[in-house]
Design a protein around this motif. Structure first.
Motif, PDB file in Angstrom:
ATOM      1  N   LEU A  40      11.022  42.245   2.519  1.00 13.40           N
ATOM      2  CA  LEU A  40      12.075  42.457   1.532  1.00 13.40           C
ATOM      3  C   LEU A  40      12.730  43.818   1.761  1.00 13.40           C
ATOM      4  CD1 LEU A  40      13.034  40.731  -0.885  1.00 13.40           C
ATOM      5  CD2 LEU A  40      11.756  42.269  -2.365  1.00 13.40           C
ATOM      6  N   GLY A  41      14.047  43.845   1.802  1.00 16.76           N
ATOM      7  CA  GLY A  41      14.769  45.086   2.048  1.00 16.76           C
ATOM      8  C   GLY A  41      15.061  45.348   3.505  1.00 16.76           C
ATOM      9  N   SER A  42      14.682  44.421   4.392  1.00 16.06           N
ATOM     10  CA  SER A  42      14.908  44.608   5.831  1.00 16.06           C
ATOM     11  C   SER A  42      16.166  43.874   6.280  1.00 16.06           C
ATOM     12  CB  SER A  42      13.716  44.087   6.628  1.00 16.06           C
ATOM     13  OG  SER A  42      13.638  42.666   6.540  1.00 16.06           O
ATOM     14  N   ASP A  43      16.682  44.276   7.441  1.00 19.96           N
ATOM     15  CA  ASP A  43      17.808  43.549   8.036  1.00 19.96           C
ATOM     16  C   ASP A  43      17.409  42.110   8.328  1.00 19.96           C
ATOM     17  OD1 ASP A  43      19.265  45.877   7.963  1.00 19.96           O
ATOM     18  OD2 ASP A  43      18.992  46.355  10.085  1.00 19.96           O
ATOM     19  N   ALA A  44      16.145  41.906   8.758  1.00 16.48           N
ATOM     20  CA  ALA A  44      15.692  40.565   9.103  1.00 16.48           C
ATOM     21  C   ALA A  44      15.752  39.638   7.895  1.00 16.48           C
ATOM     22  CB  ALA A  44      14.270  40.616   9.654  1.00 16.48           C
ATOM     23  N   TYR A  45      15.356  40.135   6.725  1.00 18.24           N
ATOM     24  CA  TYR A  45      15.433  39.290   5.521  1.00 18.24           C
ATOM     25  C   TYR A  45      16.878  38.922   5.222  1.00 18.24           C
ATOM     26  CZ  TYR A  45      15.041  37.365   0.900  1.00 18.24           C
ATOM     27  OH  TYR A  45      15.136  36.502  -0.161  1.00 18.24           O
ATOM     28  N   LYS A  99      15.729  52.338   5.709  1.00 19.01           N
ATOM     29  CA  LYS A  99      17.137  52.175   5.342  1.00 19.01           C
ATOM     30  C   LYS A  99      17.378  52.867   4.010  1.00 19.01           C
ATOM     31  CE  LYS A  99      19.063  48.148   5.510  1.00 19.01           C
ATOM     32  NZ  LYS A  99      19.282  46.705   5.257  1.00 19.01           N
ATOM     33  N   LEU A 100      18.516  53.554   3.904  1.00 24.05           N
ATOM     34  CA  LEU A 100      18.862  54.230   2.660  1.00 24.05           C
ATOM     35  C   LEU A 100      19.073  53.208   1.547  1.00 24.05           C
ATOM     36  CD1 LEU A 100      19.400  57.173   1.734  1.00 24.05           C
ATOM     37  CD2 LEU A 100      21.831  56.739   2.136  1.00 24.05           C
ATOM     38  N   GLY A 101      18.452  53.420   0.407  1.00 22.80           N
ATOM     39  CA  GLY A 101      18.553  52.485  -0.706  1.00 22.80           C
ATOM     40  C   GLY A 101      19.354  53.063  -1.856  1.00 22.80           C
ATOM     41  N   PRO A 102      19.375  52.400  -3.003  1.00 27.61           N
ATOM     42  CA  PRO A 102      18.698  51.115  -3.285  1.00 27.61           C
ATOM     43  C   PRO A 102      19.378  49.932  -2.584  1.00 27.61           C
ATOM     44  CG  PRO A 102      20.013  51.797  -5.166  1.00 27.61           C
ATOM     45  CD  PRO A 102      20.074  52.927  -4.186  1.00 27.61           C
ATOM     46  N   ILE A 103      18.575  48.909  -2.329  1.00 27.58           N
ATOM     47  CA  ILE A 103      19.046  47.734  -1.603  1.00 27.58           C
ATOM     48  C   ILE A 103      18.840  46.489  -2.455  1.00 27.58           C
ATOM     49  CG2 ILE A 103      18.658  46.277   0.427  1.00 27.58           C
ATOM     50  CD1 ILE A 103      17.788  48.823   1.897  1.00 27.58           C
ATOM     51  N   LYS A 104      19.892  45.731  -2.675  1.00 30.00           N
ATOM     52  CA  LYS A 104      19.791  44.492  -3.439  1.00 30.00           C
ATOM     53  C   LYS A 104      19.132  43.409  -2.581  1.00 30.00           C
ATOM     54  CE  LYS A 104      23.891  45.264  -6.324  1.00 30.00           C
ATOM     55  NZ  LYS A 104      25.217  44.742  -6.719  1.00 30.00           N
ATOM     56  N   TYR A 105      18.367  42.563  -3.241  1.00 29.25           N
ATOM     57  CA  TYR A 105      17.812  41.403  -2.540  1.00 29.25           C
ATOM     58  C   TYR A 105      18.160  40.144  -3.331  1.00 29.25           C
ATOM     59  CZ  TYR A 105      13.884  42.003  -5.846  1.00 29.25           C
ATOM     60  OH  TYR A 105      13.111  42.145  -6.968  1.00 29.25           O
ATOM     61  N   GLU A 162      21.822  34.512  -4.742  1.00 26.26           N
ATOM     62  CA  GLU A 162      21.702  34.815  -6.167  1.00 26.26           C
ATOM     63  C   GLU A 162      20.913  36.114  -6.311  1.00 26.26           C
ATOM     64  OE1 GLU A 162      21.279  31.531  -9.141  1.00 26.26           O
ATOM     65  OE2 GLU A 162      19.275  32.427  -9.342  1.00 26.26           O
ATOM     66  N   GLU A 163      21.562  37.148  -6.813  1.00 25.24           N
ATOM     67  CA  GLU A 163      20.921  38.462  -6.900  1.00 25.24           C
ATOM     68  C   GLU A 163      19.633  38.375  -7.722  1.00 25.24           C
ATOM     69  OE1 GLU A 163      21.838  43.016  -8.433  1.00 25.24           O
ATOM     70  OE2 GLU A 163      23.512  41.677  -7.963  1.00 25.24           O
ATOM     71  N   ALA A 164      18.570  38.990  -7.189  1.00 23.17           N
ATOM     72  CA  ALA A 164      17.266  38.918  -7.850  1.00 23.17           C
ATOM     73  C   ALA A 164      16.701  40.293  -8.197  1.00 23.17           C
ATOM     74  CB  ALA A 164      16.277  38.163  -6.962  1.00 23.17           C
ATOM     75  N   GLY A 165      17.219  41.366  -7.593  1.00 20.04           N
ATOM     76  CA  GLY A 165      16.709  42.697  -7.897  1.00 20.04           C
ATOM     77  C   GLY A 165      17.058  43.688  -6.806  1.00 20.04           C
ATOM     78  N   THR A 166      16.431  44.860  -6.860  1.00 22.70           N
ATOM     79  CA  THR A 166      16.654  45.892  -5.854  1.00 22.70           C
ATOM     80  C   THR A 166      15.324  46.526  -5.450  1.00 22.70           C
ATOM     81  OG1 THR A 166      16.962  47.670  -7.478  1.00 22.70           O
ATOM     82  CG2 THR A 166      18.935  46.477  -6.769  1.00 22.70           C
ATOM     83  N   VAL A 167      15.288  47.038  -4.239  1.00 21.86           N
ATOM     84  CA  VAL A 167      14.181  47.880  -3.790  1.00 21.86           C
ATOM     85  C   VAL A 167      14.746  49.270  -3.525  1.00 21.86           C
ATOM     86  CG1 VAL A 167      12.674  46.092  -2.858  1.00 21.86           C
ATOM     87  CG2 VAL A 167      14.525  46.988  -1.445  1.00 21.86           C
ATOM     88  N   PRO A 168      13.928  50.317  -3.733  1.00 24.88           N
ATOM     89  CA  PRO A 168      14.464  51.682  -3.630  1.00 24.88           C
ATOM     90  C   PRO A 168      14.894  52.079  -2.234  1.00 24.88           C
ATOM     91  CG  PRO A 168      12.073  51.731  -3.922  1.00 24.88           C
ATOM     92  CD  PRO A 168      12.508  50.311  -4.152  1.00 24.88           C
ATOM     93  N   VAL A 169      14.199  51.537  -1.208  1.00 22.89           N
ATOM     94  CA  VAL A 169      14.558  51.810   0.184  1.00 22.89           C
ATOM     95  C   VAL A 169      14.313  50.547   0.995  1.00 22.89           C
ATOM     96  CG1 VAL A 169      14.039  54.284   0.114  1.00 22.89           C
ATOM     97  CG2 VAL A 169      12.238  52.658   0.719  1.00 22.89           C
ATOM     98  N   GLY A 170      14.909  50.488   2.163  1.00 27.41           N
ATOM     99  CA  GLY A 170      14.661  49.381   3.075  1.00 27.41           C
ATOM    100  C   GLY A 170      13.797  49.830   4.230  1.00 27.41           C
TER     101      GLY A 170
END
Length: 517
Positions: A55-60, A289-295, A81-89
């Motif tokens: 979660l939070g990776s380019d691969a995801y 990766k600089l965050g926050p990043i939506k997943y 469908e937006e589900a949340g964010t992680v602080p960094v990737g």
């Protein structure tokens, strides 16, 4: 016996809930499942082109976009469908290491937990053994700069945590050990117990902990930590860091946290203990990766023609750990899901109820995507007829256990599976289930807590290939050759047949019969 067989046949024939037209569609799906099944191709693409999908990776993110692309190719509407964010990737690149001792050079077998630091290219350093007392720390402090530190304990997948909670535990242990050392010295000054010969050894019962002096060692210039690991090497992630909404770029770890094959760890440890010169080289491409990043969850559906608001859901989780390729956990869920979607879409069936396909995000981080889905769709949950969530490995579908009121129709629905595949498939009756009261090991538990039926297909290693889930669970072994093509194709077809059967029948199954009253 003959009377019972005939009676059972008459009872099924009397059930008009599954029509002849419905059965024609189900038979077509089963036939396509044998002759036109691309489930293995989907699984190969997911794991070979995208690999581990943290979660939070380019691969995801790339895998999610690919799923949308594949659904739309099949004519199935799909969206993120937006589900949340992680602080960094976090993105994992290749890694390499070797031991150098005199003229001997040996490659090292290791992995690192996700969301931990790497190296700035190829880095070589000598080796020290971690101290377990203040006196030991002071004794080696001058040697720590530019060194790899061997820490104790056995790898369980997690990194050596550096956070306030862990620091508090360390300080408590240090204080307790310091008090024991003080009492020990006082006894030594008194000439030992009973006035005899002074005690030459340290006190008994000093507490130890992997990374007890981690902060001090890093401040002194240590390159990183190395811990012994049983095989296969398990690599999880820095859980507190990824769950901390206040995590910033400046707080990210800069050191490497290495989990090394135990046999190699022991060799290095013994060399250091016997004062032999040994150096280690590592090149570890762990990048943030600089965050926050939506997943996002991936949601696709074939709308129902008559009871559109009633849903049958086929799901798996798209995220995986990234020390391997996530082929089994949960590539086998996603592969079967998209494989089933293709069979249903290409059959041309027009289901009365909506068939929805959901690839959940963040299952490995705590069922985050499933929880977000249930929050976003809270008003629709009582219209979900059943959730088929696959998260148990690359095994074949060999049956289903259903409430008694579902039994006759389900037997009829499942006939094409038994006819098309050389696998045992049985429908059995089950008593009402206990209601789910807490989050469990799969996304299904989130729905079960909301009262959504999660009657799953039974999965087994039917042909005895020797699959062992612990062999791959969150380890470097979670790769494509630990899966089985015939099982995966059969699972996709069986899921497609059962889900479509439930979606096409006229009268709905009674949800209220699934759980205890």
């Amino acid at each position: 016996m003959r009377f019972k067989t005939i009676a059972a046949g008459l009872m099924l024939a009397m059930s008009m809930n599954v029509s002849a037209q419905d059965m024609k569609a189900l038979n077509k799906i089963a036939e396509m499942g044998v002759n036109e099944n691309h489930t293995w191709d989907y699984l190969s693409t997911l794991t070979g082109r995208f690999g581990g999908r943290l979660l939070g990776s380019d691969a995801y993110e790339n895998a999610a976009d690919w799923l949308i692309y594949e659904f739309k190719k099949l004519g199935i509407e799909a969206h993120l469908e937006e589900a949340g964010t992680v602080p960094v990737g976090f993105n994992r690149g290749p890694w390499f290491g070797r031991m150098i001792a005199g003229s001997d050079s040996q490659p090292l077998h290791f992995a690192t937990p996700s969301c931990t630091g790497g190296t700035a290219g190829l880095v070589r350093g000598h080796v020290v053994i971690e101290p377990q007392s203040e006196a030991e720390l002071q004794r080696i402090k001058g040697k720590v700069k530019g060194a790899w530190v061997l820490v104790g304990g056995t790898n369980g997948g997690w990194p050596i945590y550096l956070n306030e909670k862990e620091d508090s535990i360390r300080e408590s242990i240090k204080a307790e050990n310091a008090q024991k050392m003080k009492e020990f010295r006082e006894k030594m000054q008194q000439g030992g117990q009973g006035g005899g010969r002074p005690m030459m050894r340290g006190p008994e019962g000093l507490k130890t902990r992997p990374g007890l002096y981690a902060r001090e060692l890093l401040e002194a210039g240590a390159l990183g930590f190395i811990q012994a690991s049983e095989l296969p090497i398990r690599a999880l992630y820095d859980r507190p860091m990824m769950a901390d909404p206040n995590m910033t770029w400046e707080k990210l770890p800069k050191h490497a946290d290495i989990k090394l094959e135990k046999a190699q760890y022991d060799i290095i440890y013994n060399k250091v203990k016997s004062f032999q010169d040994v150096e280690l080289e590592f090149d570890i491409r762990n990048h943030f990766k600089l965050g926050p990043i939506k997943y996002y969850n991936v949601v696709a559906e074939i709308p129902g023609t008559k009871y559109k608001d009633e849903k049958i859901i086929i799901s798996g989780h798209l995220d995986s750990f990234d020390a391997s390729t996530g082929a089994v956990d949960c590539g086998t869920g996603i592969g079967a899901m998209i494989g089933a979607a293709e069979l249903i879409a290409k059959s041309g069936v027009k289901p009365k109820r909506t068939i929805q396909f959901v690839a959940f995000a963040g299952e490995e981080f705590g069922l985050w995507g499933a929880q977000a889905y249930c929050k976003t769709h809270a008003k629709e949950l009582d219209k979900i007829v059943n959730l088929f969530n696959r998260d148990g490995g690359p095994t074949a579908c060999t049956g289903i256990s259903v409430p008694e009121s579902w039994y006759n129709d389900m037997v009829k629905i499942c006939e094409p599976i038994k006819n098309a595949w050389d696998f045992e498939f049985t429908v059995t009756k089950s008593a009402p289930r206990r209601k789910v009261t807490a989050l469990g090991g799969t996304d299904a538990s989130v729905f079960g807590m909301k009262g959504v039926p999660c009657v799953e297909l039974r999965n087994e290693d039917y042909k005895g290939y020797g699959f062992n889930y612990q062999e791959i669970w969150h380890t470097e072994n979670d790769i494509l050759n630990k899966s089985f093509q015939d099982y995966m194709e059969q699972a996709a077809a069986a899921t497609a047949v059962v889900a479509t059967g439930m979606a096409t029948m006229e009268k709905n199954f009674n949800r209220g019969d699934v759980y205890e009253k």
